[in-house]
Design a protein around this motif. Sequence first.
Motif, mmCIF file in Angstrom:
data_model
loop_
_atom_site.group_PDB
_atom_site.id
_atom_site.type_symbol
_atom_site.label_atom_id
_atom_site.label_comp_id
_atom_site.label_asym_id
_atom_site.label_seq_id
_atom_site.Cartn_x
_atom_site.Cartn_y
_atom_site.Cartn_z
ATOM 1 N N PRO A 192 -56.026 8.570 -68.515
ATOM 2 C CA PRO A 192 -54.720 8.450 -67.832
ATOM 3 C C PRO A 192 -54.698 9.211 -66.507
ATOM 4 N N VAL A 193 -55.427 10.314 -66.452
ATOM 5 C CA VAL A 193 -55.479 11.103 -65.215
ATOM 6 C C VAL A 193 -56.271 10.349 -64.151
ATOM 7 N N ALA A 194 -57.376 9.751 -64.580
ATOM 8 C CA ALA A 194 -58.193 8.983 -63.642
ATOM 9 C C ALA A 194 -57.363 7.869 -63.019
ATOM 10 N N LEU B 252 -47.218 10.781 -63.986
ATOM 11 C CA LEU B 252 -47.831 9.463 -64.173
ATOM 12 C C LEU B 252 -48.875 9.507 -65.285
ATOM 13 N N SER B 253 -49.651 10.592 -65.336
ATOM 14 C CA SER B 253 -50.672 10.705 -66.383
ATOM 15 C C SER B 253 -50.026 10.701 -67.759
ATOM 16 N N MET B 254 -48.916 11.437 -67.885
ATOM 17 C CA MET B 254 -48.243 11.480 -69.178
ATOM 18 C C MET B 254 -47.674 10.110 -69.533
ATOM 19 N N LEU B 255 -47.152 9.431 -68.517
ATOM 20 C CA LEU B 255 -46.614 8.096 -68.744
ATOM 21 C C LEU B 255 -47.716 7.140 -69.215
ATOM 22 N N PHE B 256 -48.837 7.136 -68.519
ATOM 23 C CA PHE B 256 -49.953 6.256 -68.894
ATOM 24 C C PHE B 256 -50.478 6.629 -70.279
ATOM 25 N N GLY B 257 -50.536 7.917 -70.565
ATOM 26 C CA GLY B 257 -51.008 8.364 -71.872
ATOM 27 C C GLY B 257 -50.095 7.858 -72.977
ATOM 28 N N GLU B 258 -48.796 7.965 -72.724
ATOM 29 C CA GLU B 258 -47.805 7.543 -73.723
ATOM 30 C C GLU B 258 -47.873 6.029 -73.948
ATOM 31 N N ILE B 259 -47.986 5.282 -72.859
ATOM 32 C CA ILE B 259 -48.084 3.817 -72.996
ATOM 33 C C ILE B 259 -49.323 3.453 -73.814
ATOM 34 N N SER B 260 -50.439 4.121 -73.516
ATOM 35 C CA SER B 260 -51.673 3.810 -74.241
ATOM 36 C C SER B 260 -51.532 4.088 -75.723
ATOM 37 N N VAL B 261 -50.959 5.249 -76.066
ATOM 38 C CA VAL B 261 -50.871 5.626 -77.469
ATOM 39 C C VAL B 261 -49.908 4.705 -78.228
ATOM 40 N N ILE C 44 -55.251 0.167 -68.212
ATOM 41 C CA ILE C 44 -54.328 0.738 -67.221
ATOM 42 C C ILE C 44 -55.102 1.222 -66.002
ATOM 43 N N LEU C 45 -56.245 1.866 -66.252
ATOM 44 C CA LEU C 45 -57.080 2.350 -65.151
ATOM 45 C C LEU C 45 -57.507 1.198 -64.245
ATOM 46 N N ILE C 46 -57.932 0.095 -64.878
ATOM 47 C CA ILE C 46 -58.375 -1.059 -64.091
ATOM 48 C C ILE C 46 -57.216 -1.616 -63.266
ATOM 49 N N VAL C 47 -56.041 -1.709 -63.887
ATOM 50 C CA VAL C 47 -54.869 -2.238 -63.174
ATOM 51 C C VAL C 47 -54.549 -1.368 -61.955
ATOM 52 N N THR C 48 -54.581 -0.036 -62.113
ATOM 53 C CA THR C 48 -54.263 0.815 -60.966
ATOM 54 C C THR C 48 -55.308 0.661 -59.866
ATOM 55 N N MET C 49 -56.576 0.503 -60.280
ATOM 56 C CA MET C 49 -57.614 0.350 -59.262
ATOM 57 C C MET C 49 -57.420 -0.929 -58.468
ATOM 58 N N VAL C 50 -57.117 -2.019 -59.197
ATOM 59 C CA VAL C 50 -56.921 -3.308 -58.528
ATOM 60 C C VAL C 50 -55.675 -3.258 -57.639
ATOM 61 N N SER C 51 -54.576 -2.685 -58.151
ATOM 62 C CA SER C 51 -53.342 -2.687 -57.365
ATOM 63 C C SER C 51 -53.483 -1.815 -56.124
ATOM 64 N N LYS C 52 -54.239 -0.731 -56.224
ATOM 65 C CA LYS C 52 -54.486 0.115 -55.056
ATOM 66 C C LYS C 52 -55.247 -0.669 -54.005
ATOM 67 N N LYS C 53 -56.247 -1.421 -54.491
ATOM 68 C CA LYS C 53 -57.060 -2.197 -53.574
ATOM 69 C C LYS C 53 -56.218 -3.267 -52.888
ATOM 70 N N LEU C 54 -55.409 -3.962 -53.685
ATOM 71 C CA LEU C 54 -54.568 -5.019 -53.120
ATOM 72 C C LEU C 54 -53.600 -4.449 -52.096
ATOM 73 N N SER C 55 -52.967 -3.317 -52.437
ATOM 74 C CA SER C 55 -51.936 -2.796 -51.549
ATOM 75 C C SER C 55 -52.560 -2.271 -50.259
ATOM 76 N N SER C 56 -53.822 -1.802 -50.313
ATOM 77 C CA SER C 56 -54.414 -1.331 -49.058
ATOM 78 C C SER C 56 -54.925 -2.507 -48.232
ATOM 79 N N GLN C 57 -55.154 -3.644 -48.915
ATOM 80 C CA GLN C 57 -55.600 -4.812 -48.155
ATOM 81 C C GLN C 57 -54.445 -5.543 -47.483
ATOM 82 N N PHE C 58 -53.311 -5.580 -48.217
ATOM 83 C CA PHE C 58 -52.187 -6.337 -47.687
ATOM 84 C C PHE C 58 -51.104 -5.431 -47.148
ATOM 85 N N GLY C 59 -51.383 -4.816 -46.041
ATOM 86 C CA GLY C 59 -50.305 -4.160 -45.309
ATOM 87 C C GLY C 59 -50.056 -2.709 -45.621
#
Lengths: 283, 263
Positions: free
Chosen positions: A213-215, A230-239, A264-279
């Motif tokens: 979740p921290v990653a 955010l880490s706690m939120l991601f941790g809670e969603i996962s559990v 969740i980690l993959i989603v954040t990585m992809v969304s970061k990439k998308l948001s830096s590509q599009f504006g």
Amino acid sequence: MISAIFQYEFLQNAFLAGMIIGVIAPLLGVFIVVRRLSLIADALSHVTLAGIAASLLLSKNSALFVGVNPIYMGMAFSVAGSLFIEKLRTVYKHYQELAIPIILSGGIGLGVIFISLADGFNTDLFSYLFGSVSAVTRLDLWTILLISIGVIIVIILLYKELFLLSFDEEYAKATGIAVKSLHFVFIIMVALVIAASMRIVGILLVSSLMTLPVAASIRISRGFKQTIFLSMLFGEISVLGGLTLSYYLNLAPGGTIVMLAVLILIVTMVSKKLSSQFGGVRV
Amino acid sequence: MNINESVVQISSLSYRYDKENVLEDINLTIPRGAFLGLVGPNGSGKSTLLKLVLGLLQPQKGDIKLFGIEAENFKEKHKIGFVSQKANSFNTGFPATVFEVVASGLTKKLGMFRFLQKQEQIKVRKAVQSVGMEAFLERNIGDLSGGQQQRIFIARALVSDPALLILDEPTVGVDAKNVYSFYEMLENLNKEQGITLVLVTHDIGTITDKVSHVACLNKHLHFHGETSEFEKLNLAEMSDIYGHDVHVLNHDHHHHHNHTGGN
């Protein structure tokens, strides 16, 4: 499932324990990850295994230990292991990461010996390796709750100091912070939380709740406090998601929780990439 | 010079690691309000001297007084701000905002179990303002350039209202074109806020028009005096006190990186 939770105590135990661990593991995990100690949780979980195996062996051979929750012996081993890691880190000043494999292999070695002495695996031990919803008892739940309340209080009270220690240890030292005792308090908290949370996710996976979740949150957050939340939120969603899915699909809960955290980690990585590509400059 | 007016007073100080003498018989007084450039080649003992002044090492011979008090007994550590070489002790991927980093400079002064109140938040903002970085308060520290990060670390040191600010090679890793404005900002802190500054560097040339005093260290203290006196020295005398690789009054910033590295 909701009605099942009201009906079965073991499900209540598992969900409540899971909810607590989903918050507390990533909370400590943030400090662990930014201090580049990610593998410490792995090392300590294996030491905890040795403690649990020792407890199971003792309860087999001595009437005194029958009925004693193996988690306590696991905690004792975990705390002892954390102190050894600290000692090793000062002995091998230039190879600080060496402390972790030493403790990790020592823990497994000891654990395997105890297991063989106790005539091999039984289902009880198996549930510690991979986590088990049905294994969580009321007593486990109370133990986890007490440890977590203690950890949260310590982190709130020592937040400034822990932040500075994590961000810039040298500066903390120079300004006169008691770096050594602070680190000592911190690593004992880590040892206790690891031992307490193994019932749910299992020894092999406990470190994942402290790191995954921290990653994910470190990729998209702004500031340290936001990273923590955010880490706690991601941790809670996962559990919670993992326990629910594993209940309906009849999967191993530990594995399901970890795979959700990976997702969740993959989603954040992809969304970061998308948001830096599009504006967007940054998320 | 009046003793009461000195911020740091070092007398007959020597220090050795194992068998090697690093500092020998150092006598150095830094008056209040000075902007001292402490120069010396790599391995000249600059960092050791700093550690001694900061109380990270104990003097083996001689003594150090800070604000008139023996360094060992000096408790008001927040009066001394310290900015190290950035590369030493900071993980650039650390998820902290500028505000959080600067606020961490108040950790010791506030004390344990205490939280940041409104007045401390104002202090943090003011410190960030005085290094000209108020537009970056909510940005992650890792997103800033080297020079901007170094300004933030100065703000972190300023937030506890130091009377003395020590900077150890602060321009290592700072873009050459930003070095000058960085020194200008230091000059402002010294002149407008009256903070005594000690700037440690291996490069005399770029700082002589900013500092009020110069001290040349190479195991011994070879020169200590006002900058105007220092500039009167000829090149031969200069090489003598500084060692072989002297770059006096060399304003060509591209040479900087030839001399970087630990000491």
